[in-house]
Write a protein that holds these residues in place. Structure first.
Motif, PDB file in Angstrom:
ATOM      1  N   LYS A 100       0.334  10.920   7.922  1.00  0.00           N
ATOM      2  CA  LYS A 100       1.324  10.486   6.939  1.00  0.00           C
ATOM      3  C   LYS A 100       2.348   9.545   7.600  1.00  0.00           C
ATOM      4  O   LYS A 100       2.514   8.421   7.181  1.00  0.00           O
ATOM      5  CB  LYS A 100       2.077  11.670   6.335  1.00  0.00           C
ATOM      6  CG  LYS A 100       1.414  12.713   5.422  1.00  0.00           C
ATOM      7  CD  LYS A 100       0.060  12.546   4.989  1.00  0.00           C
ATOM      8  CE  LYS A 100      -0.478  13.488   3.941  1.00  0.00           C
ATOM      9  NZ  LYS A 100      -0.598  14.890   4.252  1.00  0.00           N
TER      10      LYS A 100
ATOM     11  N   ALA B 108      -1.892   6.926   5.684  1.00  0.00           N
ATOM     12  CA  ALA B 108      -0.929   5.989   5.133  1.00  0.00           C
ATOM     13  C   ALA B 108      -0.762   4.781   6.045  1.00  0.00           C
ATOM     14  O   ALA B 108      -1.360   4.722   7.120  1.00  0.00           O
ATOM     15  CB  ALA B 108       0.403   6.694   4.940  1.00  0.00           C
TER      16      ALA B 108
ATOM     17  N   TYR C  43      -1.127  12.373  -7.760  1.00  0.00           N
ATOM     18  CA  TYR C  43      -2.135  13.387  -7.419  1.00  0.00           C
ATOM     19  C   TYR C  43      -2.737  13.923  -8.718  1.00  0.00           C
ATOM     20  O   TYR C  43      -2.059  14.002  -9.738  1.00  0.00           O
ATOM     21  CB  TYR C  43      -1.453  14.514  -6.627  1.00  0.00           C
ATOM     22  CG  TYR C  43      -2.415  15.461  -5.956  1.00  0.00           C
ATOM     23  CD1 TYR C  43      -3.076  15.101  -4.782  1.00  0.00           C
ATOM     24  CD2 TYR C  43      -2.651  16.723  -6.479  1.00  0.00           C
ATOM     25  CE1 TYR C  43      -3.948  15.971  -4.157  1.00  0.00           C
ATOM     26  CE2 TYR C  43      -3.524  17.610  -5.860  1.00  0.00           C
ATOM     27  CZ  TYR C  43      -4.174  17.221  -4.701  1.00  0.00           C
ATOM     28  OH  TYR C  43      -5.036  18.088  -4.076  1.00  0.00           O
TER      29      TYR C  43
ATOM     30  N   ASP D 269      -1.644   5.874  -7.422  1.00  0.00           N
ATOM     31  CA  ASP D 269      -2.005   6.943  -8.365  1.00  0.00           C
ATOM     32  C   ASP D 269      -1.358   8.269  -7.979  1.00  0.00           C
ATOM     33  O   ASP D 269      -1.359   8.654  -6.816  1.00  0.00           O
ATOM     34  CB  ASP D 269      -3.523   7.153  -8.373  1.00  0.00           C
ATOM     35  CG  ASP D 269      -4.226   6.081  -9.172  1.00  0.00           C
ATOM     36  OD1 ASP D 269      -3.538   5.373  -9.948  1.00  0.00           O
ATOM     37  OD2 ASP D 269      -5.457   5.920  -9.011  1.00  0.00           O
TER      38      ASP D 269
ATOM     39  N   VAL E 264      -1.416  -1.116  -4.234  1.00  0.00           N
ATOM     40  CA  VAL E 264      -2.503  -0.122  -4.174  1.00  0.00           C
ATOM     41  C   VAL E 264      -1.977   1.257  -3.765  1.00  0.00           C
ATOM     42  O   VAL E 264      -0.866   1.390  -3.249  1.00  0.00           O
ATOM     43  CB  VAL E 264      -3.633  -0.545  -3.206  1.00  0.00           C
ATOM     44  CG1 VAL E 264      -4.233  -1.885  -3.613  1.00  0.00           C
ATOM     45  CG2 VAL E 264      -3.127  -0.622  -1.769  1.00  0.00           C
ATOM     46  N   GLY E 265      -2.805   2.274  -4.010  1.00  0.00           N
ATOM     47  CA  GLY E 265      -2.475   3.632  -3.558  1.00  0.00           C
ATOM     48  C   GLY E 265      -1.375   4.293  -4.362  1.00  0.00           C
ATOM     49  O   GLY E 265      -0.716   5.214  -3.886  1.00  0.00           O
TER      50      GLY E 265
ATOM     51  N   SER F 253       4.411   6.332  -2.005  1.00  0.00           N
ATOM     52  CA  SER F 253       4.719   6.929  -0.706  1.00  0.00           C
ATOM     53  C   SER F 253       5.350   5.849   0.162  1.00  0.00           C
ATOM     54  O   SER F 253       4.733   4.811   0.422  1.00  0.00           O
ATOM     55  CB  SER F 253       3.454   7.495  -0.070  1.00  0.00           C
ATOM     56  OG  SER F 253       2.962   8.542  -0.889  1.00  0.00           O
TER      57      SER F 253
ATOM     58  N   ASN G 144       0.833  -1.205   0.000  1.00  0.00           N
ATOM     59  CA  ASN G 144       0.000   0.000   0.000  1.00  0.00           C
ATOM     60  C   ASN G 144       0.870   1.259   0.000  1.00  0.00           C
ATOM     61  O   ASN G 144       1.494   1.589   1.001  1.00  0.00           O
ATOM     62  CB  ASN G 144      -0.916  -0.023   1.236  1.00  0.00           C
ATOM     63  CG  ASN G 144      -1.817   1.191   1.312  1.00  0.00           C
ATOM     64  OD1 ASN G 144      -1.808   2.048   0.417  1.00  0.00           O
ATOM     65  ND2 ASN G 144      -2.588   1.290   2.376  1.00  0.00           N
TER      66      ASN G 144
ATOM     67  N   CYS H  45      -0.231   4.324  -0.377  1.00  0.00           N
ATOM     68  CA  CYS H  45      -1.097   5.485  -0.192  1.00  0.00           C
ATOM     69  C   CYS H  45      -0.355   6.639   0.490  1.00  0.00           C
ATOM     70  O   CYS H  45       0.419   6.444   1.424  1.00  0.00           O
ATOM     71  CB  CYS H  45      -2.308   5.074   0.637  1.00  0.00           C
ATOM     72  SG  CYS H  45      -3.570   6.329   0.571  1.00  0.00           S
ATOM     73  N   SER H  46      -0.652   7.861   0.023  1.00  0.00           N
ATOM     74  CA  SER H  46       0.084   9.039   0.511  1.00  0.00           C
ATOM     75  C   SER H  46      -0.453   9.546   1.849  1.00  0.00           C
ATOM     76  O   SER H  46       0.191  10.345   2.511  1.00  0.00           O
ATOM     77  CB  SER H  46      -0.012  10.149  -0.522  1.00  0.00           C
ATOM     78  OG  SER H  46      -1.364  10.491  -0.722  1.00  0.00           O
TER      79      SER H  46
ATOM     80  N   ASN I 105       8.021  10.459  -0.837  1.00  0.00           N
ATOM     81  CA  ASN I 105       7.018  10.356  -1.910  1.00  0.00           C
ATOM     82  C   ASN I 105       7.768  10.369  -3.237  1.00  0.00           C
ATOM     83  O   ASN I 105       8.398  11.362  -3.581  1.00  0.00           O
ATOM     84  CB  ASN I 105       6.034  11.520  -1.867  1.00  0.00           C
ATOM     85  CG  ASN I 105       5.440  11.725  -0.489  1.00  0.00           C
ATOM     86  OD1 ASN I 105       5.949  12.546   0.278  1.00  0.00           O
ATOM     87  ND2 ASN I 105       4.409  10.994  -0.148  1.00  0.00           N
TER      88      ASN I 105
END
Ligand SMILES: *Cc1c(COP(=O)(O)O)cnc(C)c1O
Length: 358
Positions: free
Chosen positions: A194, A11, A324, A322, A319-320, A333, A5, A7-8, A295
């Motif tokens: 974060k 998190a 911005y 994409d 996942v996560g 991230s 994962n 994700c930004s 990031n």
């Protein structure tokens, strides 16, 4: 399948932190009660608050000139609280504009006094950190505000500046990721979601002597002095977010603290950038020393490659990733809780993808 994962924010947290937070929801410290149903003024929770503060002080080596606060409203409320408490109508403040969050911070400050951008990297969609060209008039400014890591664009101050006026930093996305010298700053703040804990709490480290110098009346909840006087308990604090942040900081301490995690973070970023630099199908968006270790932004050679890679990610539980929406492409991230092993698996995925589609 175990997900990777990226994700930004909110998190990932270490799995032990999630497990222990889960336990506290059922039975907090063997009280037979959930963490969610005890008073924030109970001895048990007051201990949590004190311990969290202590861990922050220990991990970042914060001296007694500073107070550590846990506030509501996220990093975004700090955009307004900082000028409200520190910038007079007649004064001026300086802002380094290295991304969208920095821009949001400047906009809020302009409600309270004169706030100027000392530089701005929007000409290249914020893919670099501009240098500071210091001029005499800056010396009378109330403070300089910087964003240490630009979460959206994947840039980071490799060396944090020191200036002759109070320095304030939004460290939402790189707090506890590398060594910093707190005494170089007058105020540091970070939304927890974060690199520190779940959403719902914002940590502020503030030098006490900077307060009490503006002439306006400050609403009680927006006044840092209120929260200092009441030890972050003026009103009900976000108990779950603080408790889980405490667990994260305990975890960080147990693995070796900032000195250890900084090396891990450097290694993860090195692995990923090295692959992106040589992989013919991808291109990192940031070059050179301004690259973020937290990031990592990159794009595919063309739209078709990006589309195919998204499918590969989906098949492999990634996942996560994409980018911005104003940047596009991808963003990995890799905060403290991301392991070297997972980054290595992702690097192999990029290599296999190149072998198949290159
Ligand atoms: C996410 C983020 C913010 C916004 O945080 P909120 O807690 O959602 O207000 C501000 N600054 C930076 C650098 C961020 O990464």
């Amino acid at each position: 399948m175990k997900k990777i994962n990226f994700c930004s924010g909110p998190a990932i947290l270490d799995s032990s932190v999630i497990a222990n937070a889960g336990k506290a929801l059922i039975d907090f410290n063997k009280t037979g009660l959930s963490l969610l149903e005890i008073s924030h003024r109970s001895i048990e929770f007051v201990e949590v608050m004190e311990k969290t503060k202590q861990l922050v002080k220990e991990l970042l080596d914060v001296n007694d000139d500073y107070e550590v606060l846990f506030l509501h409203g996220g990093a975004s409320l700090q955009f307004c609280m900082i000028p409200f408490n520190l910038l007079d109508d007649s004064g001026h403040a300086l802002y380094s504009i290295t991304g969208q969050w920095a821009g949001n911070a400047l906009k809020e400050a302009q409600l309270f006094g004169k706030a100027l951008a000392i530089h701005d990297s929007s000409d290249k969609n914020f893919n670099y950190i501009p240098t500071i060209e210091w001029v005499d008039s800056y010396n009378s400014a109330s403070y300089l505000h910087i964003t240490s890591n630009n979460t959206i664009y994947g840039t980071q101050w490799s060396t944090l500046p020191t200036v002759g006026i109070p320095l304030i930093a939004d460290m939402s996305s790189d707090i506890f990721s590398r060594k910093i010298k707190v005494s170089d700053f007058d105020l540091i703040y970070a939304g927890a979601q974060k690199n520190m804990g779940p959403a719902g709490v914002c940590m502020v480290i503030i030098k006490k002597e900077i307060l009490g110098k503006v002439n306006r009346k400050i609403p009680t909840m927006l006044d840092y002095q209120t929260h200092i006087n009441h030890k972050s308990m003026f009103n009900t604090p976000p108990v779950f977010a603080i408790y889980t942040s405490m667990l994260t900081l305990e975890w960080l301490k147990s693995v070796g603290g900032i000195e250890y995690i900084e090396k891990v973070n450097e290694e993860k970023a090195r692995l990923l950038y090295a692959e992106l630099d040589k992989n013919a199908l991808f291109e990192p968006m940031v070059k050179g020393k301004d690259r973020s270790l937290m990031n990592i932004t990159f794009r595919g050679k063309d739209e078709n490659i990006e589309k195919k890679f998204k499918e590969v990610c989906k098949e492999n539980g990634v996942v996560g990733l994409d980018g911005y929406r104003t940047v596009g492409g991808f963003r990995a991230s890799i905060y403290n809780a991301m392991s070297i092993e997972k980054v290595s698996i992702f690097v192999s995925l990029l290599q296999d993808f190149e072998a198949k589609h290159g």
